[in-house]
Design a protein around this motif. Structure first.
Motif, PDB file in Angstrom:
ATOM      1  N   SER A  33      45.983 -18.706  24.568  1.00 37.15           N
ATOM      2  CA  SER A  33      44.777 -18.177  23.918  1.00 37.15           C
ATOM      3  C   SER A  33      44.176 -17.007  24.697  1.00 37.15           C
ATOM      4  N   VAL A  34      44.265 -17.039  26.005  1.00 39.54           N
ATOM      5  CA  VAL A  34      43.704 -15.948  26.805  1.00 39.54           C
ATOM      6  C   VAL A  34      44.499 -14.647  26.648  1.00 39.54           C
ATOM      7  N   ASP A  35      45.739 -14.743  26.150  1.00 40.10           N
ATOM      8  CA  ASP A  35      46.586 -13.568  25.966  1.00 40.10           C
ATOM      9  C   ASP A  35      46.590 -13.040  24.529  1.00 40.10           C
ATOM     10  N   ALA A  36      45.962 -13.761  23.614  1.00 36.37           N
ATOM     11  CA  ALA A  36      45.969 -13.356  22.205  1.00 36.37           C
ATOM     12  C   ALA A  36      45.185 -12.055  22.028  1.00 36.37           C
ATOM     13  N   GLN A  37      45.692 -11.184  21.167  1.00 35.31           N
ATOM     14  CA  GLN A  37      45.002  -9.931  20.869  1.00 35.31           C
ATOM     15  C   GLN A  37      43.894 -10.193  19.854  1.00 35.31           C
ATOM     16  N   VAL A  38      42.755  -9.558  20.067  1.00 31.24           N
ATOM     17  CA  VAL A  38      41.612  -9.720  19.175  1.00 31.24           C
ATOM     18  C   VAL A  38      41.284  -8.375  18.536  1.00 31.24           C
ATOM     19  N   HIS A  39      41.075  -8.400  17.216  1.00 32.60           N
ATOM     20  CA  HIS A  39      40.710  -7.201  16.455  1.00 32.60           C
ATOM     21  C   HIS A  39      39.450  -7.528  15.662  1.00 32.60           C
ATOM     22  N   GLU A  40      38.540  -6.569  15.569  1.00 29.74           N
ATOM     23  CA  GLU A  40      37.318  -6.777  14.798  1.00 29.74           C
ATOM     24  C   GLU A  40      37.205  -5.711  13.725  1.00 29.74           C
ATOM     25  N   ILE A  41      36.958  -6.175  12.485  1.00 28.53           N
ATOM     26  CA  ILE A  41      36.816  -5.276  11.342  1.00 28.53           C
ATOM     27  C   ILE A  41      36.057  -6.023  10.242  1.00 28.53           C
ATOM     28  N   HIS A  42      35.202  -5.317   9.532  1.00 29.24           N
ATOM     29  CA  HIS A  42      34.489  -5.874   8.369  1.00 29.24           C
ATOM     30  C   HIS A  42      33.800  -7.209   8.661  1.00 29.24           C
ATOM     31  N   ASN A  43      32.983  -7.285   9.683  1.00 28.20           N
ATOM     32  CA  ASN A  43      32.224  -8.499  10.030  1.00 28.20           C
ATOM     33  C   ASN A  43      33.111  -9.707  10.317  1.00 28.20           C
ATOM     34  N   ALA A  44      34.325  -9.469  10.767  1.00 27.65           N
ATOM     35  CA  ALA A  44      35.239 -10.574  11.082  1.00 27.65           C
ATOM     36  C   ALA A  44      36.010 -10.255  12.360  1.00 27.65           C
ATOM     37  N   ARG A  45      36.400 -11.311  13.050  1.00 34.98           N
ATOM     38  CA  ARG A  45      37.212 -11.204  14.264  1.00 34.98           C
ATOM     39  C   ARG A  45      38.553 -11.880  13.978  1.00 34.98           C
TER      40      ARG A  45
END
Length: 124
Positions: free
Chosen positions: A6-18
């Protein structure tokens, strides 16, 4: 054995969502993509046409999913599947975030309201 911590997962944020990318070709998958989507409180997602089948499982919170004009509420443990070429939108009208587990096939893309095609980075 490919394991995504989980600490290595990529996170993207767009349109009020992660979007937290877990399984995708970039992490070793040949056929499947899996991610978590956290939808902010009091938000309505952008309606878009999906070009491949997409499945959802609500983990926490409450949302309303709309698939081809038909809306249904989801509570934790509920699941929905949207067929390829359907129009979808997800709304969280509660004061708390909602978290979904989402899966699609590799090569997944969506068509946005302006007609452009979008391949999500959390699925590639």
């Amino acid at each position: 054995m490919p394991v995504v911590r989980s600490v290595d997962a990529q996170v993207h944020e767009i349109h009020n969502a992660r979007f937290t990318s877990m399984i995708r070709p970039g992490t070793g998958s040949a056929e499947l993509c899996v991610w978590q989507t956290e939808i902010a409180p009091d938000s309505v997602g952008v309606a878009h046409r999906i070009l491949g089948e997409e499945a959802f499982v609500l983990l926490t919170g409450e949302v309303t999913i709309t698939i081809d004009g038909e809306s249904a509420p989801l509570t934790p443990g509920d699941a929905a599947v949207a067929p390829a070429n359907s129009m979808i939108a997800i709304a969280n009208t509660t004061p708390a975030p909602a978290v979904l587990l989402v899966t699609v096939g590799v090569g997944f893309a969506a068509e946005l309201p302006d007609g452009s095609t979008f391949t999500p980075p959390w699925a590639s």
